[in-house]
Design a protein around this motif. Structure first.
Motif: not given
Ligand SMILES: Cc1cc2nc3c(=O)[nH]c(=O)nc-3n(C[C@H](O)[C@H](O)[C@H](O)COP(=O)(O)O)c2cc1C
Length: 216
Positions: A20, A95, A153, A189
């Motif tokens: 994921r 991004k 987001v 990630p």
């Molecule tokens: C509560 C929460 C809020 C998040 N908000 C954003 C966001 O606004 N923009 C974004 O690019 N990623 C967002 N993310 C994704 C995280 O950046 C991402 O989960 C993290 O970098 C780890 O990467 P992966 O999900 O691919 O494992 C969010 C994740 C969570 C759990």
């Protein structure tokens, strides 16, 4: 019935967990309605505090509404950049959303009237938020298994987005989800690939019996 899943099923569960990714690049082909239905169903089968099921989902099908959400996110992106001080420029290069191209936009919200639910929340009222996060994670894993990407987001002003979507007093949007087909999934990630942060080790996160003192 065997309690444990078969080896293949087990592997599939762990595969979804490990593969994921938070996705921000999409191709705009539509998602077949039965697949979308399965994703929503996965969300609605999440655990919730006191079986409260505090999640509400607003599916955005109007292009104008989607554009308004994009504007809200862009405004908050710039404010976040300003708040980051010396990391401003590296943040601006990231991004952080895929709202333009994703097939589906869903706004996940906390329902109104949550104060009536006390079970599991007397000392930890934020367990409603944790429950909605579980629903989102269910959908995230299901999407990965369906070969679809999803991005979470959280860069927006909840008051503004709540008003935009006519949410009642007490309801609160907590996530704009971008869901859709992708060309490929990121191997890691994106924030790791872009050197924003890296995954922490087990030793950093898991303690025995007590929180270690700073010198350990
Ligand atoms: C509560 C929460 C809020 C998040 N908000 C954003 C966001 O606004 N923009 C974004 O690019 N990623 C967002 N993310 C994704 C995280 O950046 C991402 O989960 C993290 O970098 C780890 O990467 P992966 O999900 O691919 O494992 C969010 C994740 C969570 C759990």
């Amino acid at each position: 019935m065997e309690k444990a899943f078969s080896e293949a099923d087990r592997e599939a569960v762990y595969r979804a967990i490990h593969e994921r990714r938070d996705m921000r690049h999409f191709v705009s082909d539509p998602i077949a309605p039965p697949v979308m239905q399965r994703l929503i169903d996965a969300a609605l089968h999440a655990p919730s505090v006191g079986f409260m099921q505090p999640w509400r989902i607003v599916r955005i099908t109007c292009a104008h509404r989607r554009a308004q959400l994009r504007d809200a996110v862009e405004r908050e992106r710039l404010l976040t950049a300003d708040a980051l001080g010396e990391r401003r420029d590296s943040f601006m290069r990231l991004k952080v959303e895929g709202l333009r191209d994703c097939a589906e936009v869903l706004v996940m919200a906390l329902m109104d009237g949550r104060e009536n639910h006390v079970f599991g929340r007397r000392t930890l009222p934020e367990m409603d938020l944790a429950s909605v996060a579980c629903a989102i994670q269910n959908m995230w894993l299901a999407a990965r298994a369906e070969g679809l990407g999803m991005g979470w987001v959280s860069l927006f002003d909840p008051q503004e987005v709540g008003a935009l979507l006519s949410m009642p007093v007490g309801a609160r949007p907590i996530a704009i989800l971008c869901v859709g087909h992708v060309e490929h999934f990121y191997d890691a990630p994106m924030l790791e690939t872009e050197h924003w942060a890296k995954r922490r080790s087990i030793e950093e996160c898991v303690f025995e019996n007590e929180w270690p003192s700073a010198k350990d």
